[in-house]
Design an enzyme around this catalytic site. Structure first.
Site, short mmCIF file in Angstrom:
data_model
loop_
_atom_site.label_atom_id
_atom_site.label_comp_id
_atom_site.label_asym_id
_atom_site.label_seq_id
_atom_site.Cartn_x
_atom_site.Cartn_y
_atom_site.Cartn_z
N CYS A 2 0.78 -1.11 0.10
CA CYS A 2 -0.05 0.06 0.08
C CYS A 2 0.98 1.24 -0.21
O CYS A 2 1.86 1.35 0.54
CB CYS A 2 -0.88 0.16 1.29
SG CYS A 2 -2.04 -1.43 1.31
N ARG A 27 5.89 -0.67 -4.13
CA ARG A 27 5.78 -1.16 -2.73
C ARG A 27 4.86 -2.52 -3.12
O ARG A 27 4.51 -3.20 -2.02
CB ARG A 27 4.96 -0.19 -2.07
CG ARG A 27 5.92 0.99 -1.58
CD ARG A 27 5.12 2.20 -0.93
NE ARG A 27 4.78 1.70 0.35
CZ ARG A 27 5.38 1.89 1.42
NH1 ARG A 27 6.63 2.50 1.35
NH2 ARG A 27 5.14 1.81 2.72
N TRP A 75 -2.98 -2.82 -1.55
CA TRP A 75 -2.63 -4.29 -1.46
C TRP A 75 -3.59 -5.03 -0.87
O TRP A 75 -3.80 -4.82 0.47
CB TRP A 75 -1.20 -4.32 -1.09
CG TRP A 75 -0.36 -5.67 -1.37
CD1 TRP A 75 0.07 -6.02 -2.39
CD2 TRP A 75 -0.42 -7.04 -0.52
NE1 TRP A 75 0.71 -7.29 -2.48
CE2 TRP A 75 0.11 -8.03 -1.27
CE3 TRP A 75 -1.08 -7.16 0.75
CZ2 TRP A 75 0.32 -9.19 -0.85
CZ3 TRP A 75 -0.76 -8.27 1.39
CH2 TRP A 75 -0.02 -9.63 0.42
N ASN A 101 -3.14 2.96 5.49
CA ASN A 101 -2.48 1.54 5.21
C ASN A 101 -2.35 1.16 6.62
O ASN A 101 -2.22 1.85 7.52
CB ASN A 101 -0.85 2.10 5.09
CG ASN A 101 -0.75 2.73 3.55
OD1 ASN A 101 -1.55 2.47 2.83
ND2 ASN A 101 0.42 3.24 3.31
N GLY A 102 -2.26 -0.07 6.71
CA GLY A 102 -2.18 -0.80 7.99
C GLY A 102 -3.60 -1.86 8.07
O GLY A 102 -4.16 -2.04 7.20
N GLU A 493 20.03 -17.34 -2.60
CA GLU A 493 19.53 -16.12 -3.03
C GLU A 493 19.35 -16.06 -4.39
O GLU A 493 18.32 -15.54 -5.07
CB GLU A 493 20.57 -14.85 -2.64
CG GLU A 493 20.46 -13.53 -3.29
CD GLU A 493 18.99 -13.13 -2.77
OE1 GLU A 493 18.41 -13.44 -1.91
OE2 GLU A 493 18.89 -11.83 -3.24
N LYS A 497 15.69 -15.22 -6.08
CA LYS A 497 15.57 -14.42 -7.15
C LYS A 497 14.79 -14.86 -8.60
O LYS A 497 14.00 -14.25 -9.00
CB LYS A 497 17.04 -13.89 -8.01
CG LYS A 497 17.78 -12.77 -6.97
CD LYS A 497 17.23 -11.36 -6.93
CE LYS A 497 16.23 -11.15 -5.84
NZ LYS A 497 16.61 -10.88 -4.55
N GLU A 500 10.95 -15.44 -7.66
CA GLU A 500 10.21 -14.43 -7.31
C GLU A 500 9.64 -13.61 -8.45
O GLU A 500 8.68 -13.01 -8.63
CB GLU A 500 10.55 -13.45 -6.16
CG GLU A 500 11.85 -12.79 -6.39
CD GLU A 500 12.30 -11.92 -5.19
OE1 GLU A 500 11.43 -11.48 -4.54
OE2 GLU A 500 13.42 -11.56 -5.07
N HIS A 516 21.36 -36.22 0.07
CA HIS A 516 20.31 -36.62 1.26
C HIS A 516 18.76 -36.35 0.78
O HIS A 516 17.96 -36.24 1.74
CB HIS A 516 20.55 -35.88 2.51
CG HIS A 516 22.04 -35.99 2.72
ND1 HIS A 516 22.45 -37.08 3.52
CD2 HIS A 516 23.03 -35.29 2.93
CE1 HIS A 516 23.74 -37.16 3.61
NE2 HIS A 516 24.15 -35.85 3.39
N LYS A 615 7.20 -4.73 -2.09
CA LYS A 615 8.24 -4.10 -1.80
C LYS A 615 8.59 -4.15 -0.24
O LYS A 615 9.63 -4.56 0.17
CB LYS A 615 8.75 -2.89 -2.28
CG LYS A 615 10.26 -2.43 -2.13
CD LYS A 615 11.11 -3.35 -3.08
CE LYS A 615 12.52 -2.90 -2.84
NZ LYS A 615 13.49 -3.94 -3.38
#
Ligand code: M6R
Length: 620
Positions: A2, A27, A75, A101-102, A493, A497, A500, A516, A615
């Site tokens: 948001c 965001r 969002w 927001n929240g 990482e 990447k 996502e 294993h 974000k």
């Protein structure tokens, strides 16, 4: 998650609002809207689902002229991403508008009470209760008549906030009071930009760049009464407070794509410079150590630290894993790395000589913030390694180190990650030099660090080769990433990447763990990406590579320049500069960032705004 923007002044508000919302796109959001108000009290609302472009198209049909306005990217949490659920929400008989927001945790009971008072709800959101609640208090105050002028509006907002449980970044406009705007925050960031005869509000500083460089970071429980030419801030417990005006450190040029097609690619290529910025002024050759201005702990206190706890989420957690290797190696201080989402609910035995570093690009990640607060509550020194200046975690930590990597717009973290690695490596040097690390060793590390930006620049030369390799494998749906020691976090990482931004399933493992279990996945459609520059486990990783080849799995290998052995076995090889093992994560991550970027582009994915992601993850 948001984004909020607001404007009050002489301009046509919608111009700033729309551009501001675009700058907050990174965001994460799934609908957007704005409202403007003119001096005659005309209030116009426009909302759209999907991208800001859809909102902009609607605005072309309905141009808005008011010079006061607020905007929002949503969002979805409570209720799907529909026009009804998009913000702004109107309160009462459309007498006020809010963006929020929240999360309002007790929204259901408040909603029930408001319905009993005759309010009608148009959305499924928790936020709409705030709009009606403010209207309710406005009515009450009107009847009592003991608050007048602007104060009546401020009091109505404050009384509403006192009933909310949860978090908010909130901005309110009133139809019959177009000369004021009220902003408030608790747990969700909000800044005010001060212009000449105008004020701006935003979730972070990026919308303000190019408009003003004077910024006020609102703190929790503060309420700002904003007029075009004045700003008055009050705190729930302290009453009127003098706000601190700081200098915005983002320039409009930082947010320009230049000739790059995506922010992610731009940010990957910015890494040599962002590393220089992170390092600037922090290496002291005379004392062969690193220097940090904002730790707020004396060398004496830091020497007594016998354990370091690193906490973070996602990519920042991977940076923490590299930090564990390098800090333990250089300083011998035991390090633990915990997911913030786990740490916040755990009660690990931690003694008074433990310090916590929260690693976070945004400084707003809800779990990281909660873990920091929990450790702070227990009396441990808390420090932040953070990119966004003035963010909540930066404000709440006892001290910290800014990355100075510049704004990172792409949702996939790239340059902030390498800057996090650099800060952690400089911390390792610092802690090492407080203990046993010799002057000579310190000087050697400093020399290697000073050359690092050039080595990272060289590793970017693989871009064309990586693009070719991406075209070969971009249709596969499973990838494995394998590395050992310093290159194990890089494997995690690299896999993150890829998943996502290209939505391909990818797993990172320490290479030796393959046998294993995960080796069962290997077939001719599951490429394995080996990260294996020359180090003391090189031969061991080579054996793991042979195991994959023996089972028909394609291998892409990241190796040091001059390596000839791996090319004999691997299907594709990417060469990176040879550096000391503790610097390998900086040069080996570059081809992996590029690989995920090119694969995502080839698959037609929205690289900078991947589906479902935000974000800054400000919900638990
Ligand atoms: O802002 P933070 O560093 O606290 O964010 C943590 C994660 O949400 C973030 O690293 C996420 O994993 C990124 N999308 C990774 O590219």
């Amino acid at each position: 998650m948001c984004g909020i923007v607001g404007y009050i002044g002489q301009r046509t508000a919608v111009d700033f609002l729309l551009e501001g919302l675009r700058r907050l796109e990174y965001r994460g959001y799934d609908s957007a809207g704005l409202v403007t108000l003119d001096e005659n009290g005309r209030m116009d609302v426009v909302k759209a689902t999907g991208r800001i472009d859809a909102l902009a198209e609607k605005l072309e049909e309905t141009p808005l002229r008011g010079s006061v306005g607020i905007g929002h990217t949503r969002w979805a949490t409570h209720g799907p991403p529909t026009v009804e659920n998009a913000h702004p929400h109107l309160g009462g008989e459309n007498v006020l508008a809010i963006v929020h927001n929240g999360v309002v945790e007790n929204y259901q009971s408040l909603k029930d009470q408001l319905i009993d008072h005759g309010y009608h709800f148009r959305s499924a959101t928790d936020s709409e209760v705030i709009a009606h609640l403010i209207d309710f208090h406005l009515q009450q105050l009107g009847e009592q008549g003991d608050a007048t002028g602007d104060q009546r509006y401020v009091t109505a907002v404050e009384e509403s906030l006192s009933q909310l449980r949860g978090t908010y970044g909130l901005v309110v406009l009133f139809r019959d009071r177009p000369q004021i705007m009220i902003a408030a925050r608790l747990g969700s960031p909000l800044v005010v930009g001060i212009g000449s005869g105008e004020h701006f509000v935003a979730s972070d500083g990026s919308p303000l760049a190019g408009y003003t460089d004077k910024i006020v970071y609102l703190a929790d429980h503060q309420v700002a009464l904003i007029r075009a030419d004045s700003l008055k801030v009050t705190h729930r417990d302290e009453g009127h407070v003098k706000h601190r005006v700081e200098k915005l450190q983002i320039h409009a040029s930082n947010l320009d794509l230049e000739d790059y097609p995506h922010y992610m690619l731009k940010e990957i290529f910015e890494q040599p410079n962002s590393l220089r910025d992170t390092m600037r002024g922090r290496l002291c050759e005379d004392n062969a150590t690193a220097v940090f201005g904002g730790l707020n702990l004396t060398a004496q206190q830091l020497r007594q630290v016998n354990r370091i706890l690193l906490t973070a989420c996602g990519t920042s957690w991977h940076a923490g894993l590299v930090g564990e290797y390098v800090i333990e190696e250089m300083s011998r201080v035991p390090v633990e790395v915990e997911y913030a989402s786990e740490l916040r609910y755990r009660n690990p035995p931690v003694d008074h000589k433990t310090i916590l570093f929260a690693i976070t690009q945004s400084g707003e990640t809800a779990d990281t913030l909660a873990a920091l607060r929990e450790m702070k509550r227990k009396g441990h020194p808390t420090l932040a390694i953070c990119n966004v200046v003035g963010s909540t975690i930066a404000q709440e930590a006892d001290g910290g180190i800014y990355l100075h990597a510049g704004p990172e717009v792409g949702v996939a973290s790239t340059k902030a990650y390498t800057s996090q690695l650099l800060v952690l490596t400089m911390l390792a040097l610092y802690f090492g030099r407080l203990r046993h690390l010799s002057y000579e060793a310190g000087r050697r590390i400093i020399r290697a660090l000073q050359e690092l930006p050039d080595r990272v620049a060289e590793s970017l030369n693989c871009n064309d080769e990586v693009r070719r390799i991406a075209s070969k494998y971009c249709h596969e749906n499973n990838f494995l990433y394998l590395g050992r020691q310093y290159n194990f976090p890089t494997a995690l990482e690299g896999a993150l990447k890829l998943k996502e931004i290209s939505y391909i399933h990818a797993e990172g493992y320490p290479a030796a763990e393959m046998k294993h279990g995960p080796i069962a996945l290997v077939d001719e459609h599951t490429p394995s990406v080996f990260i294996m520059p020359r180090d003391f486990v090189y031969d061991k990783v080579m054996a793991n590579l042979e195991e994959i080849k023996a089972r028909g799995g394609p291998v892409i290998a990241i190796v040091g320049e001059g390596d000839t052995r791996v090319a004999e076995l691997a299907d594709d090889v990417i060469y990176v500069p040879n550096v000391e093992p503790f610097l390998q994560p900086f040069v080996t991550i570059v081809p992996l960032q590029l690989l995920s970027y090119h694969v995502a582009v080839m698959r037609g994915c929205d690289v900078d705004k991947p589906r479902n992601l935000a974000k800054s993850v400000t919900v638990e």
